[in-house]
Design a protein around this motif. Structure first.
Motif, PDB file in Angstrom:
ATOM      1  N   GLY A 104       1.946 -12.428 -10.295  1.00 39.69           N
ATOM      2  CA  GLY A 104       1.450 -13.764 -10.011  1.00 39.69           C
ATOM      3  C   GLY A 104       0.123 -13.800  -9.291  1.00 39.69           C
ATOM      4  O   GLY A 104      -0.591 -14.814  -9.310  1.00 39.69           O
ATOM      5  N   LYS A 105      -0.249 -12.725  -8.651  1.00 39.10           N
ATOM      6  CA  LYS A 105      -1.521 -12.662  -7.919  1.00 39.10           C
ATOM      7  C   LYS A 105      -2.667 -12.105  -8.768  1.00 39.10           C
ATOM      8  O   LYS A 105      -3.788 -12.034  -8.320  1.00 39.10           O
ATOM      9  CB  LYS A 105      -1.358 -11.813  -6.666  1.00 39.10           C
ATOM     10  CG  LYS A 105      -0.475 -12.459  -5.611  1.00 39.10           C
ATOM     11  CD  LYS A 105      -0.428 -11.601  -4.345  1.00 39.10           C
ATOM     12  CE  LYS A 105       0.396 -12.278  -3.260  1.00 39.10           C
ATOM     13  NZ  LYS A 105       0.445 -11.453  -2.015  1.00 39.10           N
ATOM     14  N   GLY A 106      -2.333 -11.603  -9.947  1.00 42.34           N
ATOM     15  CA  GLY A 106      -3.369 -11.049 -10.801  1.00 42.34           C
ATOM     16  C   GLY A 106      -3.043  -9.618 -11.210  1.00 42.34           C
ATOM     17  O   GLY A 106      -1.901  -9.166 -11.124  1.00 42.34           O
ATOM     18  N   VAL A 107      -4.079  -8.928 -11.626  1.00 43.60           N
ATOM     19  CA  VAL A 107      -3.925  -7.563 -12.112  1.00 43.60           C
ATOM     20  C   VAL A 107      -3.829  -6.593 -10.943  1.00 43.60           C
ATOM     21  O   VAL A 107      -4.584  -6.692  -9.979  1.00 43.60           O
ATOM     22  CB  VAL A 107      -5.101  -7.168 -13.029  1.00 43.60           C
ATOM     23  CG1 VAL A 107      -5.038  -5.683 -13.398  1.00 43.60           C
ATOM     24  CG2 VAL A 107      -5.109  -8.034 -14.283  1.00 43.60           C
ATOM     25  N   LEU A 108      -2.876  -5.662 -11.053  1.00 40.76           N
ATOM     26  CA  LEU A 108      -2.800  -4.549 -10.114  1.00 40.76           C
ATOM     27  C   LEU A 108      -3.252  -3.319 -10.913  1.00 40.76           C
ATOM     28  O   LEU A 108      -2.510  -2.836 -11.765  1.00 40.76           O
ATOM     29  CB  LEU A 108      -1.362  -4.387  -9.604  1.00 40.76           C
ATOM     30  CG  LEU A 108      -1.173  -3.824  -8.197  1.00 40.76           C
ATOM     31  CD1 LEU A 108       0.278  -3.958  -7.756  1.00 40.76           C
ATOM     32  CD2 LEU A 108      -1.627  -2.393  -8.062  1.00 40.76           C
ATOM     33  N   PRO A 109      -4.465  -2.826 -10.681  1.00 37.54           N
ATOM     34  CA  PRO A 109      -5.108  -1.921 -11.648  1.00 37.54           C
ATOM     35  C   PRO A 109      -4.662  -0.458 -11.576  1.00 37.54           C
ATOM     36  O   PRO A 109      -5.479   0.463 -11.535  1.00 37.54           O
ATOM     37  CB  PRO A 109      -6.592  -2.061 -11.304  1.00 37.54           C
ATOM     38  CG  PRO A 109      -6.606  -2.347  -9.845  1.00 37.54           C
ATOM     39  CD  PRO A 109      -5.388  -3.187  -9.575  1.00 37.54           C
ATOM     40  N   LEU A 110      -3.364  -0.226 -11.599  1.00 34.85           N
ATOM     41  CA  LEU A 110      -2.834   1.123 -11.733  1.00 34.85           C
ATOM     42  C   LEU A 110      -2.579   1.359 -13.216  1.00 34.85           C
ATOM     43  O   LEU A 110      -1.942   0.534 -13.886  1.00 34.85           O
ATOM     44  CB  LEU A 110      -1.533   1.264 -10.952  1.00 34.85           C
ATOM     45  CG  LEU A 110      -0.871   2.645 -10.996  1.00 34.85           C
ATOM     46  CD1 LEU A 110      -1.652   3.658 -10.157  1.00 34.85           C
ATOM     47  CD2 LEU A 110       0.579   2.570 -10.500  1.00 34.85           C
TER      48      LEU A 110
ATOM     49  N   GLY B 249       3.965  -8.188  -5.950  1.00 33.36           N
ATOM     50  CA  GLY B 249       2.916  -9.045  -5.406  1.00 33.36           C
ATOM     51  C   GLY B 249       3.316  -9.757  -4.136  1.00 33.36           C
ATOM     52  O   GLY B 249       2.548 -10.543  -3.578  1.00 33.36           O
ATOM     53  N   LYS B 250       4.522  -9.474  -3.624  1.00 34.57           N
ATOM     54  CA  LYS B 250       4.997 -10.120  -2.405  1.00 34.57           C
ATOM     55  C   LYS B 250       4.629  -9.273  -1.186  1.00 34.57           C
ATOM     56  O   LYS B 250       4.623  -8.052  -1.248  1.00 34.57           O
ATOM     57  CB  LYS B 250       6.503 -10.315  -2.465  1.00 34.57           C
ATOM     58  CG  LYS B 250       6.940 -11.219  -3.615  1.00 34.57           C
ATOM     59  CD  LYS B 250       8.456 -11.291  -3.704  1.00 34.57           C
ATOM     60  CE  LYS B 250       8.885 -12.151  -4.899  1.00 34.57           C
ATOM     61  NZ  LYS B 250      10.359 -12.162  -5.058  1.00 34.57           N
ATOM     62  N   ASP B 251       4.319  -9.945  -0.073  1.00 36.03           N
ATOM     63  CA  ASP B 251       3.977  -9.243   1.168  1.00 36.03           C
ATOM     64  C   ASP B 251       5.231  -8.644   1.790  1.00 36.03           C
ATOM     65  O   ASP B 251       6.334  -9.142   1.608  1.00 36.03           O
ATOM     66  CB  ASP B 251       3.307 -10.202   2.152  1.00 36.03           C
ATOM     67  CG  ASP B 251       1.968 -10.685   1.622  1.00 36.03           C
ATOM     68  OD1 ASP B 251       1.324  -9.929   0.877  1.00 36.03           O
ATOM     69  OD2 ASP B 251       1.608 -11.822   1.945  1.00 36.03           O
TER      70      ASP B 251
END
Length: 935
Positions: free
Chosen positions: A703-709, A933-935
């Protein structure tokens, strides 16, 4: 009974008693003492301005002022040169100095001497326009002139000094100015006047044996009325030791010999640096004429052929480092504070020795070694070429006479690395009243093999396979992050257990990077010539600092895993030479390291009688609930209260810690679909795609966008043998499993997607070859977006295969940096590299963080590829492809002069059997990724 001064007491003694004079003036009732008048400052931190004219280079051709003592390059004059520079480009400027000074009228009738503690290089001295004596040649030696006849008492006097940076004697240039170090010019050590009675004590050489026997050779001058030299021993706090003793003299005598004996003296050792004072008085018919005082230690050094070096009858091994007198902003001009800081850092690394390289140091450095306890190898200059016999004889005599009474000096070096003139050996044998051993560094000489940079296993009848005492005065040549700590554990364990090894000296203490005044104070290492240190030019601590501190700790722990059956007992070996471990203090700490908890408990440790060279068991008095904590720390403190080292052991293993971090439950449905070349898994707003052709992770989005792994897992070496993906459901979770070719390197690859947005990856694989450099898996991740990392594991410094010690299990935080060790702007610890014993890591970025949790023991985290200087010789180890790696085997690092595989077993490749690709022997890595994407 041994005296045990506290560290505060020792520091006070260093600061209060250290003096740049070899003989320290002492006032006694009714006696004339030596009066001192400084013409310069006392060090680089306390200078006096003199008039100055530089003949060439920067700011030349005009009279101005300069701080004295100093090297003129660091004051904005002349030309910079490194010792390797061609003769045609060398600065050969001269410095002309003038200074006006007054001489007290009441000095009339006394003998007045002017002393230069060090001047580079040829030095001509005039007083009131008249020569004080022959030009002095040689940069690192104290020299004096009797200038009584040249002075105007009670009036102004003019001192004129001409210093030629390049010597008129070519042997001096080759011995001193063609070395592997920066070369400077100028009066860089103090200049002072001494006023003495006409009949006076000129110099003293003392010898206090471990038996309590004391002998002094007292050189007297102009004896006419004086008829006796007496002496009295004192403790350092002024209490008399025994009765006064004396020797009769007569007119014309030049030397008096005095002897006495002390019952059971407190001996000088690096662990208990006990010292005494002796007061000498020249008398005429019972009336004091001249009095002075010297500090010394009772101790005996002897060498036993084909055996070793003995201090006070105890066989010792040297844990040492070579040290330049150097600071980036002041070059060779030093001060007491710098000496104190250097010695304290060496002691903090658990060193017991230091080698002067390539020349004798300031007197205050030797005073500090005396006071705090470091054995010293004092060295006559000479790098690959030696002084000629005429000038070398003068300089050898100056060094020995100046330094002979320091108890810290246990060995003399005639030259450095091939710069030995054998015709000078007799001076050491004849002038040293203590008859210390003499070596020729880098050579096989007398009882010693001191060869430099010998490989771990050298050859038949040489080095540790030979019959001489093995004493390398340089080994493990540091460069950037190579050498020094890397390889040391292999070398040291071999040295420690070999009966003919006397230990050795690392090259070198600090990077010799000069702050260039012509380049806005930027640090210049002359390429790869000067960044050889354990610490940076301003003493920034590199990773090897802590490796050395642990490897050379005199408390050596037996390997131990902490299991539920642990009863608090740890087996230790006492690697001190003079200290019982029950004279030290131990404490333990239990720390939680979970969920941000700072919960900890500190307790006591029982230490029984464990004498030097023996082993025993210490006991931590643990509470009943000790197993709830994550880590055990044990700290040892020496007899002064200084920390020896803090060791750490995991209580909770990665799998147990992981259970408290990962979140697998959730409400999202997990689905799998296929599109073109991708298999796509979704869990709520988390979408993960895998390539159907390559078997690699393709994209991660939430939901926050791309996590580029992406682009993983790839084997560090070899191909996986991927065939296709298979999918299946297990409860609410979705499994995406790879199928591999028969007998391929990869045996298992499974991704498990949980409703929470967490993802598990398990890989079982074999290394490519039986002998292999890199073992593990890689992913791609853009370094450009990384801001910092937080991780639980050993840290904070990176490791190499042959430099594993020095880290501590903890939770660490580190901001991104692109430091190339030993080059440019130094930010330590370096961000990039290999990190051991990974539990979890959180990579903070300009976007969302990447959190990875590991459930296996002994997994290395690889963070990107460090920047390496070119050429790096053997100090640019191989790194895997990609950006982030999780590994079972990492690369070692070499030194400036040696490849890693020649530095011991830890420097060699990894060796793994695959047992015909039997799955039960495959390497296993299980990681959990937080893609939610959660803290």
């Amino acid at each position: 009974m041994e005296m045990k001064p506290t560290i505060k007491t020792k520091l006070f003694k260093v600061l209060a008693l250290a003096c740049s004079l070899q003989l320290i003036a002492f006032s006694a009732a009714n006696a004339q003492s030596t009066e001192i008048q400084y013409l310069s400052g006392t060090g680089s931190d306390k200078t006096v301005n003199w008039q100055f004219f530089c003949t060439a280079g920067r700011n030349s051709g005009k009279w101005t002022t300069i701080a004295v003592p100093s090297n003129w390059e660091q004051q904005g004059f002349g030309k910079y040169n490194y010792g390797h520079d061609k003769d045609s480009v060398r600065g050969k400027e001269q410095g002309l100095y003038k200074y006006n000074f007054n001489v007290p009228a009441n000095w009339q009738g006394k003998t007045i001497k002017i002393t230069f503690e060090g001047s580079m290089t040829d030095t001509e001295v005039k007083i009131n326009g008249k020569s004080a004596g022959a030009t002095h040649q040689g940069s690192f030696y104290s020299f004096s002139y009797d200038i009584t006849r040249l002075l105007n008492f009670g009036k102004k006097n003019l001192l004129e000094v001409t210093v030629s940076k390049h010597s008129a004697n070519e042997s001096v240039n080759w011995a001193e100015r063609h070395g592997d170090y920066w070369i400077f010019g100028g009066i860089y050590r103090p200049v002072f006047l001494q006023a003495l009675p006409v009949e006076h004590v000129e110099q003293v050489a003392v010898d206090g044996k471990a038996t309590g026997a004391f002998t002094a050779k007292v050189k007297v001058a102009a004896v006419a009325q004086a008829d006796e030299v007496s002496a009295q021993l004192f403790t350092m706090d002024g209490k008399k030791v025994g009765e006064a003793f004396s020797s009769k003299i007569k007119s014309g005598d030049t030397v008096a010999t005095l002897q006495t004996s002390v019952a059971s003296p407190a001996l000088w050792t690096p662990e208990f640096p006990n010292r005494y004072k002796v007061q000498f008085t020249l008398l005429a018919k019972g009336k004091p004429v001249h009095t002075l005082q010297e500090k010394f230690g009772f101790r005996t050094i002897d060498v036993r052929e084909r055996d070793g070096i003995y201090l006070n009858g105890i066989k010792i091994k040297f844990k040492g480092v070579c040290r330049h007198s150097f600071w980036p902003t002041t070059a060779r001009a030093m001060n007491e504070t710098r000496s104190l800081e250097d010695v304290l850092m060496m002691k903090d690394m658990n060193m017991n020795a230091v080698r002067m390289s390539h020349y004798p140091p300031d007197a205050h450095f030797l005073n500090t070694c005396d006071s705090l306890g470091l054995m010293v190898l004092d060295e006559l200059c000479g790098w690959h070429k030696a002084y000629d016999t005429q000038v070398g004889s003068k300089l050898a005599q100056e060094m020995i006479v100046h330094d002979v009474n320091h108890p810290s000096i246990v060995i003399w070096d005639n030259g450095n690395e091939g710069g030995s003139n054998a015709e000078l050996d007799h001076w050491f044998d004849e002038l040293d009243i203590q008859h210390r051993p003499l070596i020729h560094p880098w050579q096989v000489f007398r009882q010693f093999d001191t060869q430099h940079y010998i490989n771990y296993d050298y050859g038949n009848e040489t080095h540790l396979h030979g019959h001489q005492i093995v004493f390398p005065t340089e080994f493990l040549h540091g460069l950037y992050d190579g050498g020094l700590g890397a390889g040391l554990e292999d070398y040291w364990e071999l040295m420690w257990h070999h009966p003919r090894s006397a230990g050795g000296f690392l090259w070198v203490f600090a990077d010799e990077g000069v702050a260039r005044k012509d380049k806005n104070d930027s640090i210049d290492n002359d390429g790869n010539h000067a960044p050889d240190g354990i610490v940076g030019p301003f003493h920034e601590k590199e990773g090897s600092y802590y490796t050395i501190k642990e490897v050379w700790a005199p408390v050596h722990f037996e390997l131990k895993d902490i299991t539920p059956a642990f009863n608090g007992q740890l087996n230790v070996e006492n690697r001190y030479f003079f200290t019982n471990l029950n004279q030290c203090r131990f404490t333990y700490k239990l720390a939680s390291l979970q969920n941000g908890s700072k919960d900890s408990v500190v307790g006591t440790v029982n230490v029984p009688n464990i004498t030097p060279g023996t082993s025993g068991t210490i006991t931590c008095n643990l509470p009943a609930n000790w197993q709830q904590y994550s880590a055990l720390y044990v700290t040892a403190y020496d007899v002064t209260g200084h920390e020896i080292y803090t060791w750490s052991w995991p209580i909770k293993l990665p799998a147990a810690v992981a259970k408290n971090i990962i979140k697998l439950e959730g409400n999202a449905a997990v689905n799998v679909s296929e599109k073109d070349s991708l298999i796509i898994a979704t869990a709520g707003d988390v979408t993960i795609s895998f390539n159907k052709r390559t078997g690699l992770l393709q994209t991660v989005q939430n939901g926050k966008g791309v996590l580029p792994l992406s682009n993983g897992p790839l084997l560090c070496e070899g191909e996986t043998g991927f065939v296709k993906w298979n999918t299946r459901k297990e409860g609410n979770n979705q499994i995406i499993a790879a199928e591999f070719q028969k007998k391929s390197l990869c045996q298992l690859l499974e991704w498990t997607i949980f409703p929470s947005g967490w993802v598990k990856m398990q890989v079982k694989y074999f290394p490519k070859e039986y002998e292999t450099s890199l073992v593990g898996i890689n992913f791609s991740f853009p370094e450009s977006i990384v801001k910092s990392v937080q991780w639980m594991g050993n840290g904070p410094y990176r490791v190499w295969k042959n430099r594993m010690k020095g880290g501590t299990l903890n939770i660490w935080n580190k901001d991104y940096n692109n430091t190339a060790t030993g080059e440019g702007k130094l930010i330590y610890p370096e961000f990039k590299g290999y990190f051991s014993n990974l539990y979890w890591m959180k990579l903070n970025t300009t976007g969302q963080p990447l959190t990875v949790v590991c459930t296996n023991e002994d997994v290395f985290l690889r963070l990107f590829t460090p920047k390496f200087s070119d050429p790096a010789f053997n100090t640019a180890p191989v790194f895997p492809g990609g950006d982030l790696s999780f590994m079972h085997g990492i690369s070692p690092i070499g030194t400036k002069s040696q490849k890693a595989e020649n530095m011991g077993p830890m420097g060699r490749k990894h060796m793994f059997y695959d047992y015909g690709k039997d799955p039960m022997y495959a390497k296993d890595i299980t990681l959990f990724f937080d893609f939610s994407g959660k803290d």
